[in-house]
Scaffold this motif. Sequence first.
Motif, mmCIF file in Angstrom:
data_model
loop_
_atom_site.group_PDB
_atom_site.id
_atom_site.type_symbol
_atom_site.label_atom_id
_atom_site.label_comp_id
_atom_site.label_asym_id
_atom_site.label_seq_id
_atom_site.Cartn_x
_atom_site.Cartn_y
_atom_site.Cartn_z
ATOM 1 N N GLY A 104 43.073 44.602 64.698
ATOM 2 C CA GLY A 104 43.159 43.193 64.742
ATOM 3 C C GLY A 104 41.818 42.478 64.774
ATOM 4 N N SER A 105 40.764 43.234 64.073
ATOM 5 C CA SER A 105 39.427 42.467 64.269
ATOM 6 C C SER A 105 39.076 41.725 62.830
ATOM 7 N N THR A 106 38.361 40.836 62.962
ATOM 8 C CA THR A 106 38.040 40.256 61.526
ATOM 9 C C THR A 106 36.855 40.953 61.003
ATOM 10 N N PRO A 107 37.030 41.307 59.619
ATOM 11 C CA PRO A 107 35.913 41.898 58.854
ATOM 12 C C PRO A 107 34.432 41.326 58.917
ATOM 13 N N PRO A 108 33.727 41.966 59.181
ATOM 14 C CA PRO A 108 32.214 41.677 59.371
ATOM 15 C C PRO A 108 31.629 40.594 58.307
ATOM 16 N N GLU A 109 32.124 40.731 57.143
ATOM 17 C CA GLU A 109 31.638 39.643 56.172
ATOM 18 C C GLU A 109 32.131 38.457 56.339
ATOM 19 N N LEU A 110 33.372 38.437 56.831
ATOM 20 C CA LEU A 110 34.290 37.107 56.985
ATOM 21 C C LEU A 110 33.698 36.732 58.270
ATOM 22 N N GLN A 111 33.395 37.311 59.560
ATOM 23 C CA GLN A 111 32.805 37.011 60.609
ATOM 24 C C GLN A 111 31.692 36.129 60.359
ATOM 25 N N LEU A 145 36.080 38.951 47.233
ATOM 26 C CA LEU A 145 35.441 39.872 47.417
ATOM 27 C C LEU A 145 35.967 41.380 47.492
ATOM 28 N N VAL A 146 37.123 41.587 48.343
ATOM 29 C CA VAL A 146 38.027 42.553 48.207
ATOM 30 C C VAL A 146 38.634 43.095 46.806
ATOM 31 N N ASP A 147 38.933 42.085 46.251
ATOM 32 C CA ASP A 147 39.558 42.216 44.827
ATOM 33 C C ASP A 147 38.321 42.406 43.767
ATOM 34 N N GLY A 148 37.141 42.400 44.193
ATOM 35 C CA GLY A 148 35.965 42.734 43.435
ATOM 36 C C GLY A 148 35.648 41.529 42.452
ATOM 37 N N ARG A 149 36.106 40.562 42.553
ATOM 38 C CA ARG A 149 35.952 39.327 41.837
ATOM 39 C C ARG A 149 34.557 38.565 42.286
ATOM 40 N N VAL A 150 33.983 38.754 43.444
ATOM 41 C CA VAL A 150 32.709 38.017 44.045
ATOM 42 C C VAL A 150 31.826 38.869 44.595
ATOM 43 N N SER A 151 30.411 38.572 44.700
ATOM 44 C CA SER A 151 29.541 39.895 45.136
ATOM 45 C C SER A 151 29.644 39.790 46.540
ATOM 46 N N THR A 152 29.826 38.374 47.096
ATOM 47 C CA THR A 152 29.490 38.272 48.639
ATOM 48 C C THR A 152 30.320 37.011 49.096
ATOM 49 N N VAL A 153 30.436 36.936 50.574
ATOM 50 C CA VAL A 153 30.986 36.046 51.112
ATOM 51 C C VAL A 153 30.001 35.187 51.885
ATOM 52 N N ASP A 154 28.853 35.565 51.922
ATOM 53 C CA ASP A 154 27.552 34.760 52.567
ATOM 54 C C ASP A 154 27.244 33.605 51.841
ATOM 55 N N PRO A 155 27.696 32.453 52.348
ATOM 56 C CA PRO A 155 27.245 31.239 51.829
ATOM 57 C C PRO A 155 25.800 31.132 51.277
ATOM 58 N N ASP A 178 29.749 33.534 41.435
ATOM 59 C CA ASP A 178 30.685 33.429 42.750
ATOM 60 C C ASP A 178 31.431 32.362 42.913
ATOM 61 N N VAL A 179 30.740 31.068 43.002
ATOM 62 C CA VAL A 179 31.281 29.899 43.085
ATOM 63 C C VAL A 179 32.202 29.661 41.940
ATOM 64 N N MET A 180 31.987 29.963 40.561
ATOM 65 C CA MET A 180 32.747 29.584 39.611
ATOM 66 C C MET A 180 34.002 30.671 39.671
ATOM 67 N N GLU A 181 33.848 31.607 40.229
ATOM 68 C CA GLU A 181 35.195 32.762 40.411
ATOM 69 C C GLU A 181 36.137 31.986 41.726
ATOM 70 N N PHE A 182 35.555 31.526 42.501
ATOM 71 C CA PHE A 182 36.345 30.655 43.550
ATOM 72 C C PHE A 182 36.955 29.548 43.021
ATOM 73 N N ALA A 183 36.124 28.654 42.020
ATOM 74 C CA ALA A 183 36.617 27.665 41.382
ATOM 75 C C ALA A 183 37.904 28.010 40.412
ATOM 76 N N LYS A 184 37.701 28.854 39.843
ATOM 77 C CA LYS A 184 38.840 29.461 39.068
ATOM 78 C C LYS A 184 39.996 29.911 39.674
ATOM 79 N N HIS A 185 39.817 30.400 40.801
ATOM 80 C CA HIS A 185 40.908 30.926 41.575
ATOM 81 C C HIS A 185 41.733 29.494 42.218
ATOM 82 N N ILE A 186 41.010 28.817 42.704
ATOM 83 C CA ILE A 186 41.489 27.557 43.036
ATOM 84 C C ILE A 186 42.180 26.707 41.945
ATOM 85 N N LYS A 187 41.596 26.568 41.060
ATOM 86 C CA LYS A 187 42.191 26.017 39.773
ATOM 87 C C LYS A 187 43.408 26.434 39.283
ATOM 88 N N ASP A 188 43.578 27.927 39.255
ATOM 89 C CA ASP A 188 44.694 28.372 38.915
ATOM 90 C C ASP A 188 45.838 28.524 39.903
#
Length: 106
Positions: free
Chosen positions: A6-13, A53-63, A70-80
């Motif tokens: 039930g804990s939030t992963p450290p990267e996401l926290q 990140l878990v899927d290996g599509r970005v290198s970090t969650v840290d803004p 990373d940003v383009m991969e997020f954009a592609k995911h949202i676009k699709d």
Amino acid sequence: MTVEGGSTPPELQSFYDEVDRFMEDRSYCYSKKSIAETSRKLKRIGRIIYGLLVDGRVSTVDPAKMSYNDVMEFAKHIKDGDLKTSPKRKYFTTLAVLLENVGNPS
């Protein structure tokens, strides 16, 4: 998003903590409703990026450390995805403001 136990992963926290700081900095000029809505959107964005990140599509969650790729991969995911155009734009804009706030030009 939580992991076993039930804990939030450290990267996401860490992302959530950055969102909380970002929203606190804006609390003087936004209504409580706007802060809650923007915080909710940013945390959803964080969960999406964490999934990438878990899927290996970005290198970090840290803004602060997200790369252009990373940003383009997020954009592609949202676009699709199955969101309509307006929410997609809001996600891009909301993430861009967070990245700008942490000094990330990506």
